[in-house]
Design a protein around this motif. Structure first.
Motif, mmCIF file in Angstrom:
data_model
loop_
_atom_site.group_PDB
_atom_site.id
_atom_site.type_symbol
_atom_site.label_atom_id
_atom_site.label_comp_id
_atom_site.label_asym_id
_atom_site.label_seq_id
_atom_site.Cartn_x
_atom_site.Cartn_y
_atom_site.Cartn_z
ATOM 1 N N LEU A 53 1.013 -1.340 -0.007
ATOM 2 C CA LEU A 53 0.043 0.005 -0.016
ATOM 3 C C LEU A 53 0.983 1.088 0.006
ATOM 4 C CD1 LEU A 53 -2.875 -1.426 2.077
ATOM 5 C CD2 LEU A 53 -3.046 -0.536 -0.051
ATOM 6 N N VAL B 290 0.527 3.848 -2.791
ATOM 7 C CA VAL B 290 0.218 5.550 -2.560
ATOM 8 C C VAL B 290 1.237 6.553 -3.002
ATOM 9 C CG1 VAL B 290 0.863 5.953 -0.169
ATOM 10 C CG2 VAL B 290 -1.224 6.680 -0.787
ATOM 11 N N TYR C 90 0.175 6.348 -6.691
ATOM 12 C CA TYR C 90 -1.231 7.018 -7.131
ATOM 13 C C TYR C 90 -1.431 7.880 -5.904
ATOM 14 C CZ TYR C 90 -0.528 3.043 -10.562
ATOM 15 O OH TYR C 90 -0.088 2.440 -11.511
ATOM 16 N N PRO C 91 -0.992 8.874 -5.550
ATOM 17 C CA PRO C 91 -1.401 9.794 -4.495
ATOM 18 C C PRO C 91 -2.548 10.284 -4.500
ATOM 19 C CG PRO C 91 0.489 10.938 -5.831
ATOM 20 C CD PRO C 91 0.239 9.601 -6.336
ATOM 21 N N GLU D 63 -5.448 8.624 -5.623
ATOM 22 C CA GLU D 63 -6.164 7.717 -5.515
ATOM 23 C C GLU D 63 -6.904 7.323 -4.231
ATOM 24 O OE1 GLU D 63 -7.656 5.963 -8.125
ATOM 25 O OE2 GLU D 63 -6.593 6.794 -9.596
ATOM 26 N N ILE E 261 -6.649 3.940 -2.565
ATOM 27 C CA ILE E 261 -5.212 3.485 -2.003
ATOM 28 C C ILE E 261 -5.095 4.171 -0.705
ATOM 29 C CG2 ILE E 261 -2.905 3.361 -2.613
ATOM 30 C CD1 ILE E 261 -3.765 3.318 -5.443
ATOM 31 N N THR E 262 -5.305 5.310 -0.480
ATOM 32 C CA THR E 262 -5.123 6.145 0.604
ATOM 33 C C THR E 262 -5.760 5.609 1.610
ATOM 34 O OG1 THR E 262 -4.790 8.189 -0.964
ATOM 35 C CG2 THR E 262 -4.942 8.561 1.432
ATOM 36 N N THR F 66 -4.627 2.211 3.137
ATOM 37 C CA THR F 66 -3.086 2.787 3.566
ATOM 38 C C THR F 66 -3.553 3.301 4.868
ATOM 39 O OG1 THR F 66 -2.225 3.260 1.513
ATOM 40 C CG2 THR F 66 -0.996 3.943 3.333
ATOM 41 N N PHE G 40 -3.260 9.863 6.443
ATOM 42 C CA PHE G 40 -3.999 9.181 5.293
ATOM 43 C C PHE G 40 -5.540 9.143 5.357
ATOM 44 C CE2 PHE G 40 0.197 6.780 5.526
ATOM 45 C CZ PHE G 40 0.702 7.018 4.489
ATOM 46 N N GLN H 229 -6.375 12.768 4.280
ATOM 47 C CA GLN H 229 -6.138 13.037 2.902
ATOM 48 C C GLN H 229 -7.299 12.098 2.236
ATOM 49 O OE1 GLN H 229 -2.379 11.611 1.337
ATOM 50 N NE2 GLN H 229 -3.066 11.821 -1.001
ATOM 51 N N THR H 230 -7.756 11.059 2.464
ATOM 52 C CA THR H 230 -8.632 10.361 1.937
ATOM 53 C C THR H 230 -10.132 10.931 1.885
ATOM 54 O OG1 THR H 230 -9.501 7.964 1.438
ATOM 55 C CG2 THR H 230 -9.462 8.718 3.484
#
Length: 174
Positions: free
Chosen positions: A31, A35, A38-39, A41, A44-45, A48, A64, A67-68
């Motif tokens: 992960l 990340v 693909y920061p 996405e 993925i975040t 993670t 994380f 961010q998500t």
């Protein structure tokens, strides 16, 4: 990317279920690679953040989760039955609470409840946080309401109407 992400999610779920740190670390490694590549996405975040939480790396999960929540995360988390965004609020709020950052936890959980007002998990974690901030009345109200609205215990159900009334009149006497 999708195959690697699916592999990481499967490892994370297996590691969580077995409480196997090595499997969780393997998922974390994948992960973190994803990340970095693909920061932007959200999925993925999100994964993670969760793997860090699963590993007990709560402080590392915070950026994380934040961010998500800004990346437009959507969809259902099939492992929990929660919406992914709802679970992100829950993860972030409970992480703040576990770290003793109660005001941040309360703010996060309340924000989650503005988007998911019927979320019992968010309500119960908010009740825990309210206890920590000595807001005992609201904490008891949330906890008791959730208990009474979900229990199948016949003895509690018999007293449900009265107990629900008392939840909003905890400090009153007659």
């Amino acid at each position: 990317m999708q195959d690697r992400l699916a592999e990481a999610i499967q490892l994370r779920e297996t590691g969580r279920a077995k409480q196997d740190q090595a499997i969780l670390e393997e998922a974390r490694t994948i992960l973190l690679e994803l990340v970095a590549a693909y920061p932007d996405e959200a999925e993925i975040t999100y994964q993670t953040a969760i793997v860090h939480d699963n590993l007990g790396l709560e402080r590392e999960s915070i950026p994380f989760y934040i961010q998500t929540l800004t990346q437009g995360l959507s969809g259902l988390d099939t492992a929990t039955g929660l919406m992914k965004r709802e679970r992100a609020f829950l993860g972030l709020g409970s992480t703040y609470r576990g770290l003793g950052e109660y005001q941040q936890a309360e703010k996060t959980l309340r924000q989650g409840l503005t988007e998911f007002p019927d979320s019992r998990p968010l309500q119960v974690f908010l009740a825990l946080t309210l206890y920590n901030t000595q807001q005992y009345k609201e904490a008891m109200e949330l906890a008791l309401t959730n208990l009474l609205e979900t229990t199948s215990d016949e003895k509690l159900q018999y007293y449900k109407r009265g107990l629900l009334f008392y939840t909003s009149h905890l400090d009153e006497t007659w």
